[in-house]
Design an enzyme around this catalytic site. Structure first.
Site, mmCIF file in Angstrom:
data_model
loop_
_atom_site.group_PDB
_atom_site.id
_atom_site.type_symbol
_atom_site.label_atom_id
_atom_site.label_comp_id
_atom_site.label_asym_id
_atom_site.label_seq_id
_atom_site.Cartn_x
_atom_site.Cartn_y
_atom_site.Cartn_z
ATOM 1 N N ASP A 59 0.813 -1.211 0.000
ATOM 2 C CA ASP A 59 0.000 0.000 0.000
ATOM 3 C C ASP A 59 0.850 1.265 0.000
ATOM 4 O O ASP A 59 0.444 2.291 -0.546
ATOM 5 C CB ASP A 59 -0.939 -0.002 1.202
ATOM 6 C CG ASP A 59 -2.126 -0.939 0.996
ATOM 7 O OD1 ASP A 59 -2.230 -1.559 -0.087
ATOM 8 O OD2 ASP A 59 -2.951 -1.062 1.937
ATOM 9 N N GLY A 60 2.035 1.210 0.602
ATOM 10 C CA GLY A 60 2.919 2.372 0.603
ATOM 11 C C GLY A 60 3.344 2.749 -0.808
ATOM 12 O O GLY A 60 3.395 3.939 -1.165
ATOM 13 N N ARG A 112 4.082 13.101 26.289
ATOM 14 C CA ARG A 112 3.162 14.074 26.871
ATOM 15 C C ARG A 112 1.878 14.097 26.057
ATOM 16 O O ARG A 112 1.864 13.725 24.886
ATOM 17 C CB ARG A 112 3.778 15.487 26.851
ATOM 18 C CG ARG A 112 4.889 15.709 27.863
ATOM 19 C CD ARG A 112 5.491 17.099 27.687
ATOM 20 N NE ARG A 112 4.477 18.153 27.747
ATOM 21 C CZ ARG A 112 4.672 19.395 27.299
ATOM 22 N NH1 ARG A 112 5.832 19.723 26.752
ATOM 23 N NH2 ARG A 112 3.715 20.288 27.403
ATOM 24 N N ASP A 115 -2.799 11.145 22.317
ATOM 25 C CA ASP A 115 -1.595 11.050 21.499
ATOM 26 C C ASP A 115 -1.751 11.707 20.133
ATOM 27 O O ASP A 115 -0.766 11.902 19.423
ATOM 28 C CB ASP A 115 -1.195 9.586 21.302
ATOM 29 C CG ASP A 115 -0.546 8.994 22.543
ATOM 30 O OD1 ASP A 115 -0.357 9.755 23.523
ATOM 31 O OD2 ASP A 115 -0.234 7.794 22.545
ATOM 32 N N SER A 172 -6.307 4.193 11.177
ATOM 33 C CA SER A 172 -7.521 4.396 11.963
ATOM 34 C C SER A 172 -8.024 3.113 12.622
ATOM 35 O O SER A 172 -8.419 3.123 13.793
ATOM 36 C CB SER A 172 -8.618 4.990 11.072
ATOM 37 O OG SER A 172 -9.830 5.122 11.780
ATOM 38 N N SER A 178 -6.337 0.596 13.573
ATOM 39 C CA SER A 178 -5.428 0.239 14.669
ATOM 40 C C SER A 178 -5.708 1.062 15.918
ATOM 41 O O SER A 178 -5.413 0.628 17.033
ATOM 42 C CB SER A 178 -3.972 0.442 14.236
ATOM 43 O OG SER A 178 -3.658 -0.371 13.123
ATOM 44 N N GLN A 200 3.431 9.584 3.912
ATOM 45 C CA GLN A 200 4.439 9.942 2.912
ATOM 46 C C GLN A 200 5.114 11.276 3.214
ATOM 47 O O GLN A 200 6.286 11.454 2.940
ATOM 48 C CB GLN A 200 3.791 10.023 1.519
ATOM 49 C CG GLN A 200 3.036 8.786 1.088
ATOM 50 C CD GLN A 200 3.950 7.643 0.724
ATOM 51 O OE1 GLN A 200 4.913 7.800 -0.007
ATOM 52 N NE2 GLN A 200 3.645 6.458 1.246
#
Length: 281
Positions: A70-71, A150, A169, A183, A185, A239
């Protein structure tokens, strides 16, 4: 979709194991009397001197064949959508939702395409306005913190209305196509690419009451960084990464153009989920 393509471009991932599939692809192109252009990586793998730069590849062909994961597919999506050139991906990576065709069916898949049997799945993209520039994303745009552990604080608005201060995060905004990328994940929903929407998924939210949202695709989403003195980045389709500063915002909406993605004539999205996510186990 035209039943006859005249010029194909081949884009490949940089791995020696791809050479066999490059050779198979070229053999089918020759068999079907289709001219072809090699992107730089593909040419290097075959030790051929003539090649086309990746940023120019869509202008050199009326079909782009991606051999990789997919990359690799995402790396040419922007060029393809601007030129409105169909893309087909054969998965030589791991999961592969964009490169949905199996490498084992490479020959059959190409013959389906060149006989006019393949179908087009139109995929929507995000338009991201940030730092007085416009970017596009087929999968997602992510705001997340750097290495310091943080909490990052983001002000989320939809169509100008304040939705939440997202503390955690970071935040993922994705297309339905991208709902099976980062998403998922982070606990986001799986959304069929035919659905007209966008997905907003928090990354490890500090408040358990803030859950992923699916919003209409005519919405405009904005996210403003409210945390100062902290390395935070905007990452587009995995990317491009850009730093975002205190009180800077990104604005996200659906891009006017869609990507024509070729799929096998018997493709079923739910069967794809069943196979890719091992739902039969």
């Amino acid at each position: 979709m035209p039943a006859k393509f005249r010029q194909a471009a081949i884009v490949a991932k940089p791995h020696e194991g791809v050479v066999h599939y490059l050779q198979e692809t070229i053999a089918i192109l020759n068999e079907c009397a289709i001219a072809y252009t090699l992107e730089k990586t593909a040419a290097q793998l075959l030790q051929i001197r003539e090649f086309c730069a990746r940023e120019d590849i869509a202008r050199q062909a009326d079909l782009i064949i991606v051999l990789g994961g997919d990359g690799t597919f995402l790396s040419i999506a922007r060029q393809a959508v601007e030129a409105q050139v169909p893309v087909v991906g054969f998965n030589l990576g791991s999961l592969g939702f964009l490169t949905a065709m199996k490498k084992e069916s490479l020959v059959q898949g190409l013959r389906h395409i060149f006989s006019g049997q393949a179908e087009i799945s139109w995929r929507k993209l995000l338009q991201i306005d940030f730092k007085q520039q416009t970017f596009t994303a087929l999968n997602d745009v992510v705001i997340n913190k750097g290495t310091i552990a943080r909490i990052v604080n983001l002000l989320l608005k939809i169509d100008g209305a304040t939705v939440a201060e997202v503390k955690g995060d970071g935040l993922i905004i994705s297309t339905p196509t991208g709902s099976t990328a980062y998403s998922i994940s982070a606990g986001g929903p799986i959304v069929n690419p035919a659905v007209n929407g966008m997905v907003i998924t928090p990354i490890c939210p500090h408040s358990l009451t803030f859950r992923p949202l699916v919003v209409p695709d005519d919405s405009e989403i904005s996210a403003q960084l409210l945390t100062a003195h902290m390395d935070t980045y905007v990452t587009i389709d995995g990317q491009t990464a850009l730093p975002i500063e205190f009180e800077e915002s990104i604005r996200v909406k659906i891009y006017p153009k869609q990507l024509p993605m070729l799929v096998a004539p018997d493709t079923n999205y739910y069967k794809l989920l069943y196979d890719k996510l091992n739902w039969g186990l």
